[in-house]
Design a protein around this motif. Structure first.
Motif, PDB file in Angstrom:
ATOM      1  N   VAL A  66       0.849  -1.199   0.000  1.00 50.97           N
ATOM      2  CA  VAL A  66       0.000   0.000   0.000  1.00 50.97           C
ATOM      3  C   VAL A  66       0.885   1.250   0.000  1.00 50.97           C
ATOM      4  N   PRO A  67       0.781   2.120  -1.005  1.00 53.23           N
ATOM      5  CA  PRO A  67       1.607   3.335  -1.037  1.00 53.23           C
ATOM      6  C   PRO A  67       1.094   4.376  -0.046  1.00 53.23           C
ATOM      7  N   GLY A  69      -0.528   7.522   1.359  1.00 50.70           N
ATOM      8  CA  GLY A  69      -1.611   8.351   0.861  1.00 50.70           C
ATOM      9  C   GLY A  69      -2.579   7.630  -0.050  1.00 50.70           C
ATOM     10  N   ALA A  70      -2.557   6.272  -0.057  1.00 46.12           N
ATOM     11  CA  ALA A  70      -3.472   5.514  -0.913  1.00 46.12           C
ATOM     12  C   ALA A  70      -4.917   5.815  -0.526  1.00 46.12           C
ATOM     13  N   GLY A  71      -5.742   6.023  -1.542  1.00 45.32           N
ATOM     14  CA  GLY A  71      -7.132   6.348  -1.287  1.00 45.32           C
ATOM     15  C   GLY A  71      -8.074   5.225  -1.686  1.00 45.32           C
ATOM     16  N   ALA A  72      -9.343   5.581  -1.795  1.00 38.52           N
ATOM     17  CA  ALA A  72     -10.371   4.579  -2.081  1.00 38.52           C
ATOM     18  C   ALA A  72     -10.161   3.939  -3.446  1.00 38.52           C
ATOM     19  N   GLY A  73      -9.648   4.685  -4.413  1.00 35.38           N
ATOM     20  CA  GLY A  73      -9.435   4.135  -5.750  1.00 35.38           C
ATOM     21  C   GLY A  73      -8.435   2.988  -5.753  1.00 35.38           C
ATOM     22  N   TYR A  74      -7.352   3.136  -4.979  1.00 34.94           N
ATOM     23  CA  TYR A  74      -6.336   2.071  -4.923  1.00 34.94           C
ATOM     24  C   TYR A  74      -6.933   0.789  -4.340  1.00 34.94           C
ATOM     25  N   PHE A  75      -7.630   0.936  -3.209  1.00 33.09           N
ATOM     26  CA  PHE A  75      -8.166  -0.254  -2.543  1.00 33.09           C
ATOM     27  C   PHE A  75      -9.297  -0.885  -3.348  1.00 33.09           C
ATOM     28  N   ASP A  76     -10.071  -0.060  -4.045  1.00 33.32           N
ATOM     29  CA  ASP A  76     -11.130  -0.620  -4.890  1.00 33.32           C
ATOM     30  C   ASP A  76     -10.534  -1.487  -5.995  1.00 33.32           C
ATOM     31  N   ALA A  77      -9.463  -1.005  -6.641  1.00 29.71           N
ATOM     32  CA  ALA A  77      -8.811  -1.786  -7.695  1.00 29.71           C
ATOM     33  C   ALA A  77      -8.183  -3.051  -7.122  1.00 29.71           C
ATOM     34  N   TYR A  78      -7.579  -2.944  -5.937  1.00 29.21           N
ATOM     35  CA  TYR A  78      -6.921  -4.090  -5.299  1.00 29.21           C
ATOM     36  C   TYR A  78      -7.935  -5.192  -4.976  1.00 29.21           C
ATOM     37  N   VAL A  79      -9.039  -4.825  -4.355  1.00 28.21           N
ATOM     38  CA  VAL A  79     -10.048  -5.812  -3.955  1.00 28.21           C
ATOM     39  C   VAL A  79     -10.749  -6.398  -5.179  1.00 28.21           C
ATOM     40  N   SER A  80     -11.009  -5.584  -6.177  1.00 21.30           N
ATOM     41  CA  SER A  80     -11.688  -6.090  -7.367  1.00 21.30           C
ATOM     42  C   SER A  80     -10.846  -7.138  -8.086  1.00 21.30           C
ATOM     43  N   ARG A  81      -9.537  -6.989  -8.060  1.00 21.12           N
ATOM     44  CA  ARG A  81      -8.663  -7.979  -8.694  1.00 21.12           C
ATOM     45  C   ARG A  81      -8.669  -9.297  -7.901  1.00 21.12           C
ATOM     46  N   ILE A  82      -8.740  -9.203  -6.586  1.00 16.06           N
ATOM     47  CA  ILE A  82      -8.821 -10.426  -5.765  1.00 16.06           C
ATOM     48  C   ILE A  82     -10.125 -11.171  -6.064  1.00 16.06           C
ATOM     49  N   VAL A  83     -11.211 -10.425  -6.149  1.00  8.49           N
ATOM     50  CA  VAL A  83     -12.523 -11.037  -6.440  1.00  8.49           C
ATOM     51  C   VAL A  83     -12.511 -11.641  -7.840  1.00  8.49           C
ATOM     52  N   ALA A  89     -11.269 -14.984   0.526  1.00  7.68           N
ATOM     53  CA  ALA A  89     -11.291 -13.998   1.607  1.00  7.68           C
ATOM     54  C   ALA A  89      -9.925 -13.326   1.655  1.00  7.68           C
ATOM     55  N   LEU A  90      -9.867 -12.191   2.372  1.00  8.74           N
ATOM     56  CA  LEU A  90      -8.622 -11.442   2.550  1.00  8.74           C
ATOM     57  C   LEU A  90      -8.344 -11.329   4.039  1.00  8.74           C
ATOM     58  N   GLY A  91      -7.130 -11.707   4.439  1.00  7.05           N
ATOM     59  CA  GLY A  91      -6.699 -11.536   5.823  1.00  7.05           C
ATOM     60  C   GLY A  91      -5.658 -10.428   5.880  1.00  7.05           C
ATOM     61  N   PHE A  92      -5.912  -9.402   6.687  1.00  4.94           N
ATOM     62  CA  PHE A  92      -5.013  -8.240   6.746  1.00  4.94           C
ATOM     63  C   PHE A  92      -4.359  -8.198   8.117  1.00  4.94           C
ATOM     64  N   GLY A  93      -3.024  -8.242   8.131  1.00  7.60           N
ATOM     65  CA  GLY A  93      -2.282  -8.181   9.381  1.00  7.60           C
ATOM     66  C   GLY A  93      -2.047  -6.753   9.818  1.00  7.60           C
ATOM     67  N   VAL A  94      -2.341  -6.455  11.066  1.00  7.28           N
ATOM     68  CA  VAL A  94      -2.197  -5.087  11.570  1.00  7.28           C
ATOM     69  C   VAL A  94      -0.805  -4.818  12.132  1.00  7.28           C
ATOM     70  N   ALA A  95       0.126  -5.687  11.846  1.00  6.20           N
ATOM     71  CA  ALA A  95       1.524  -5.460  12.226  1.00  6.20           C
ATOM     72  C   ALA A  95       2.382  -6.134  11.174  1.00  6.20           C
ATOM     73  N   PRO A  96       3.566  -5.607  10.885  1.00  7.67           N
ATOM     74  CA  PRO A  96       4.234  -4.470  11.547  1.00  7.67           C
ATOM     75  C   PRO A  96       4.049  -3.152  10.810  1.00  7.67           C
ATOM     76  N   VAL A  97       3.366  -3.149   9.626  1.00  3.55           N
ATOM     77  CA  VAL A  97       3.295  -1.933   8.818  1.00  3.55           C
ATOM     78  C   VAL A  97       2.157  -1.023   9.269  1.00  3.55           C
ATOM     79  N   HIS A  98       0.982  -1.604   9.514  1.00  9.16           N
ATOM     80  CA  HIS A  98      -0.213  -0.821   9.842  1.00  9.16           C
ATOM     81  C   HIS A  98      -0.668  -1.130  11.266  1.00  9.16           C
ATOM     82  N   ASP A  99      -1.155  -0.096  11.945  1.00 11.74           N
ATOM     83  CA  ASP A  99      -1.699  -0.288  13.288  1.00 11.74           C
ATOM     84  C   ASP A  99      -3.153  -0.732  13.247  1.00 11.74           C
ATOM     85  N   THR A 100      -3.847  -0.346  12.205  1.00  6.57           N
ATOM     86  CA  THR A 100      -5.248  -0.730  12.034  1.00  6.57           C
ATOM     87  C   THR A 100      -5.486  -1.056  10.568  1.00  6.57           C
ATOM     88  N   VAL A 101      -6.592  -1.702  10.302  1.00  2.00           N
ATOM     89  CA  VAL A 101      -6.975  -1.983   8.914  1.00  2.00           C
ATOM     90  C   VAL A 101      -7.480  -0.687   8.278  1.00  2.00           C
TER      91      VAL A 101
END
Length: 491
Positions: A66-67, A69-83, A89-101
């Motif tokens: 995730v770059p 300042g990523a916004g809704a457009g980045y995540f929309d494209a990311y999730v649509s490609r997974i689908v 399903a997607l599992g998002f780890g809140v460590a060590p890069v992000h504190d929250t999802v």
């Protein structure tokens, strides 16, 4: 090709993974659908994971891709490609890069209907993948147990006085649906299980016509099975392997891999049962058995079996335990004969001379020369020796040579007398005789002889050395080997 008798590993429900308290996973977006299943866990930090997914995965990511300042457009494209790739399903780890999802990721998963799991800092992706593997192993064990129990119950049903209705009843109970046997003319012969209604009955009968062969087309011109879905039920039609036009139809709420295996076993059993009933050959075999038990000679009862000359086939499964009655019946069906006998790790099948014995996947076969009833014991020995050579040389099918040889030029009584005299020093030791015969047939190979006899190679060396000593012969001399082989062929 995968073994049809063993169902593949079933997927696991996503809810089963969420129920693992040791992982602490939490669904924070997407549907809470109990039908969502996971086929495997895959970790990727690619911004576009589409090329690396096969479908059905739980994709794990710590958001490294995730770059800033990523916004809704980045995540929309990311999730649509997974689908689009079929991710479960997607599992998002809140460590060590992000504190929250990221909130934009939560919104994108909710919009695209992709379950999003929060992976806490204490849980590693390796732990999640291991949990998926453990749950899949448990599911596979349960599925194999279910299939094994079903196979045993079907085999027991086939041995009942009313085998066809009994097999259909067991199949319907195991599938939780309807099982129907259609005759060559498309009429319903027998059925078991709850009536699914007129619409489903009509659709299943039409599906049976898709696989039923006709007399005007080759046997492989139509598919062996066909499927459809009607009124929420999975319909499947199996053409029975006896070539008489019988079809097995099933209608069940779901169609798991284990259900396919169970239905395939039932189709094999029904192929044997309907083949016997339609041709009347079953009664002839029963009559032949009774006459043999009452003292008749094999030559007298052979015409009741449908032929004068037969071949004996010895078969042994590749890389599996001793064959069970269902596996033996399946081999007999593949060879076109129901005259099958299970003897330890070997299945013996009596096949009419006019029927060609071809390779059967998963089996190693030894085939005798065609023989009249009085020579069936000798043909049985030929098949056993051919099977031993086939296993040693890793040949799927090996046939005993039945063309005239130089030995035929010697009067039989003279040849027998010479063989007995030459082999007299070792005739009281069957192990030495069998080892010498196998060793010579495999051109003196210690390893292949050991494989054929299921003994250690050092045991083969010791026995051959003992033979050389007792026979007072140089076994390295090709003339000696030839003479011994001639003698062994007469015993």
């Amino acid at each position: 090709m995968p073994d049809p008798a063993v169902p593949p590993t079933p997927p696991i429900p996503l809810d089963a993974l969420l129920a693992r308290a040791d992982l602490g996973l939490r669904r924070i977006a997407g549907p809470a659908d109990p039908a969502v299943v996971v086929h495997w866990a895959h970790t990727s930090e690619m911004a576009d994971p589409y090329p690396y997914l096969l479908g059905g995965e739980l994709l794990l990511s710590a958001g490294v891709h995730v770059p800033d300042g990523a916004g809704a457009g980045y995540f929309d494209a990311y999730v649509s490609r997974i689908v689009a790739a079929g991710g479960a399903a997607l599992g998002f780890g809140v460590a060590p890069v992000h504190d929250t999802v990221p909130g934009a990721l939560v919104e994108a998963c909710e919009m695209h209907g992709l379950p999003l799991l929060e992976v806490p800092p204490r849980t590693t992706f390796s732990a999640v993948a291991r949990a998926v593997w453990q749950l899949m192993a448990q599911a596979r064990t349960a599925e194999l147990r279910r299939v094994t129990e079903a196979q045993q119950s079907l085999a027991t049903a086939a041995a009942r006085p009313d085998p066809v209705p009994s097999v259909l009843q067991q199949l319907a109970r195991r599938l939780g649906g309807r099982a129907v046997l259609y005759g060559p003319e498309g009429t319903r012969i027998a059925a078991a299980g709850p009536d699914p209604g007129e619409e489903t009955r009509t659709a299943l009968a039409k599906l049976a016509e898709v696989v039923r062969p006709s007399g005007q087309e080759p046997s492989d011109a139509r598919p062996s099975s066909a499927s459809d879905t009607v009124a929420g039920l999975r319909l499947v039609a199996h053409a029975l392997g006896n070539g008489e036009g019988f079809v097995l139809g099933t209608a069940a709420p779901q169609r798991d891999a284990g259900d396919h295996t169970i239905a395939s076993v039932a189709a094999v059993l029904l192929s044997l049962l309907t083949g016997e009933r339609h041709s009347g050959s079953g009664a002839g075999r029963s009559s032949a058995l009774v006459r043999l038990l009452l003292g008749a000679a094999p030559a007298e009862v052979a015409p009741l079996l449908g032929g004068d000359r037969w071949r004996v086939v010895h078969g042994r499964p590749d890389g599996r335990a001793a064959p069970d009655p269902v596996a033996a019946s399946a081999l007999g069906a593949a060879l076109g004969s129901s005259l099958v006998d299970v003897s330890g790790e070997v299945v013996r099948v009596l096949v009419p001379d006019g029927r060609t014995v071809e390779r059967v996947p998963g089996w190693t076969l030894g085939v005798s020369a065609a023989a009249a009833p009085r020579d069936w014991p000798a043909a049985d020995t030929q098949a056993a020796r051919a099977l031993a050579r086939a296993r040693a040389t890793r040949t799927p099918v090996l046939r005993h040579g039945d063309r005239p040889a130089l030995a035929d030029l010697v009067p039989p009584h003279d040849a027998d007398a010479h063989a007995r005299a030459l082999l007299a020093p070792i005739e009281r030791s069957p192990a030495l005789v069998d080892t010498l015969r196998t060793w010579l047939s495999l051109h003196g190979s210690w390893d292949r002889t050991a494989v054929a006899l299921d003994v250690h190679r050092n045991t083969v060396r010791q026995r051959i050395a003992r033979c050389a000593s007792l026979l007072d012969a140089d076994l390295d001399d090709p003339d000696v080997r030839m003479e011994l082989w001639f003698a062994l062929r007469r015993t």
